[in-house]
Design an enzyme around this catalytic site. Structure first.
Site, PDB file in Angstrom:
ATOM      1  N   GLU A   1      -9.168   7.782   3.609  1.00  0.00           N
ATOM      2  CA  GLU A   1      -9.016   8.125   5.039  1.00  0.00           C
ATOM      3  C   GLU A   1      -9.426   9.576   5.303  1.00  0.00           C
ATOM      4  O   GLU A   1      -9.011  10.491   4.579  1.00  0.00           O
ATOM      5  CB  GLU A   1      -7.559   7.906   5.480  1.00  0.00           C
ATOM      6  CG  GLU A   1      -7.343   8.283   6.954  1.00  0.00           C
ATOM      7  CD  GLU A   1      -6.040   7.784   7.555  1.00  0.00           C
ATOM      8  OE1 GLU A   1      -5.280   7.072   6.865  1.00  0.00           O
ATOM      9  OE2 GLU A   1      -5.796   8.126   8.731  1.00  0.00           O
TER      10      GLU A   1
ATOM     11  N   LYS B   1       0.869  -1.188   0.000  1.00  0.00           N
ATOM     12  CA  LYS B   1       0.000   0.000   0.000  1.00  0.00           C
ATOM     13  C   LYS B   1       0.894   1.222   0.000  1.00  0.00           C
ATOM     14  O   LYS B   1       1.943   1.227   0.669  1.00  0.00           O
ATOM     15  CB  LYS B   1      -0.910   0.017   1.234  1.00  0.00           C
ATOM     16  CG  LYS B   1      -1.759   1.290   1.321  1.00  0.00           C
ATOM     17  CD  LYS B   1      -2.819   1.221   2.415  1.00  0.00           C
ATOM     18  CE  LYS B   1      -2.328   1.599   3.789  1.00  0.00           C
ATOM     19  NZ  LYS B   1      -1.731   2.949   3.889  1.00  0.00           N
TER      20      LYS B   1
HETATM   21  O1  KIV Z   1      -0.816   2.707   8.614  1.00  0.00           O
HETATM   22  C1  KIV Z   1      -2.007   2.412   8.769  1.00  0.00           C
HETATM   23  O2  KIV Z   1      -2.411   1.755   9.745  1.00  0.00           O
HETATM   24  C2  KIV Z   1      -2.940   2.844   7.745  1.00  0.00           C
HETATM   25  C3  KIV Z   1      -4.394   2.660   8.020  1.00  0.00           C
HETATM   26  C4  KIV Z   1      -4.837   3.594   9.053  1.00  0.00           C
HETATM   27  C5  KIV Z   1      -5.211   2.757   6.798  1.00  0.00           C
HETATM   28  O3  KIV Z   1      -2.546   3.326   6.737  1.00  0.00           O
END
Ligand code: KIV
Length: 264
Positions: free
Chosen positions: A181, A113
């Site tokens: 978010e 991600k």
């Molecule tokens: O780092 C994280 O936990 C995140 C989530 C809050 C989506 O990016």
């Protein structure tokens, strides 16, 4: 439960809501996987949540790999996503590909991600082109707190158009899922309706295709600071505090260990 994969997650859009939680260690990952969570994110929130950092910025690729390896060992069915930390993908496309490859190869995670919209289009495309599934992340992106002036809700008023553009760019670049978010719920719905990939909300309202929470927030293990979107399902902090106080008292008074907890 069958193993969750990219096609399973993309096939859930408009059919079944996706439940995602963060996890950063073996025992927690084992519990949430066994409970049936669809996907586990080893977020760079590991910095503030587990390592005592003030925010996510200092987290390194090595730290992400270390925590994700433990999570992967515990998981049987959940789909595991590893977060790319600050400055592991922003410098150049080559560096982004190298780090994404290393993070998948060494941690055992199944997707990366990364934060950003239109500005990260080429980076996302390059990583997808080497067959690494990518999850996008737009809105309140914690790696941009200095630009945003803190953890502030994004996409209110005029700035909504830019976020719609960002969402479109992330999908066009080939991401298979996107985290939204800290945005108004109306915008969360608009983006969810517009995209053909699943949206996972955190402070983005109920209309997203799925929801994610930081597991320590859900468990009441994150101190007293609680953003509006966090729902605490159990106060483990209080439970642990109580148990530790009883242990101390029993050691002091000689109640523990008793004969039942002694070898003969
Ligand atoms: O780092 C994280 O936990 C995140 C989530 C809050 C989506 O990016």
């Amino acid at each position: 439960m069958d193993k969750i994969t990219v096609p399973v997650l993309t096939g859930m859009k408009q059919k079944e809501k996706i439940a995602m939680l963060t996890a950063y260690d073996f025992p927690t990952a084992k519990i949430v996987d066994n409970a049936g969570i669809h996907t586990i994110l080893v977020g760079d929130s590991v910095g503030p949540v587990m390592l005592g950092y003030p925010n996510t910025m200092p987290v390194t690729v090595d730290e992400m790999i270390y925590h994700t390896k433990a999570v992967v060992k515990a998981v049987k069915s959940a789909f595991v996503i590893i977060d790319m930390p600050f400055m592991s993908y922003q410098e150049s496309i080559e560096e982004a590909k190298r780090n994404a490859g290393r993070m998948i190869k060494e941690s055992g995670a199944e997707a990366v991600k990364l934060e950003g919209g239109s500005n990260m289009k080429e980076v996302i495309r390059a990583i997808v082109d080497i067959d690494i599934p990518v999850v996008g992340h737009i809105g309140l992106t914690p790696q941009s707190i200095h630009r945003m002036g803190g953890h502030k809700v994004q996409g209110k008023g005029d700035t909504a158009a830019r976020l719609l553009e960002d969402a479109r760019a992330v999908e066009e670049a080939g991401a298979f899922m996107i985290v939204l978010e800290g945005i108004p719920r109306g915008l969360g719905k608009e983006i969810t309706d517009m995209l053909s990939i699943p949206t996972i909300g955190i402070g983005a309202g109920p209309d997203c295709d799925g929801q994610v929470l930081v597991v320590n927030d859900l468990l009441g293990m994150a101190g007293d600071l609680r953003p509006k979107f966090v729902k605490t399902y159990i106060n483990l902090q209080k439970e642990i505090d109580g148990a530790v106080r009883v242990f101390i008292e029993e050691v002091k008074t000689g109640v523990f260990p008793d004969d039942a907890h002694s070898y003969h």
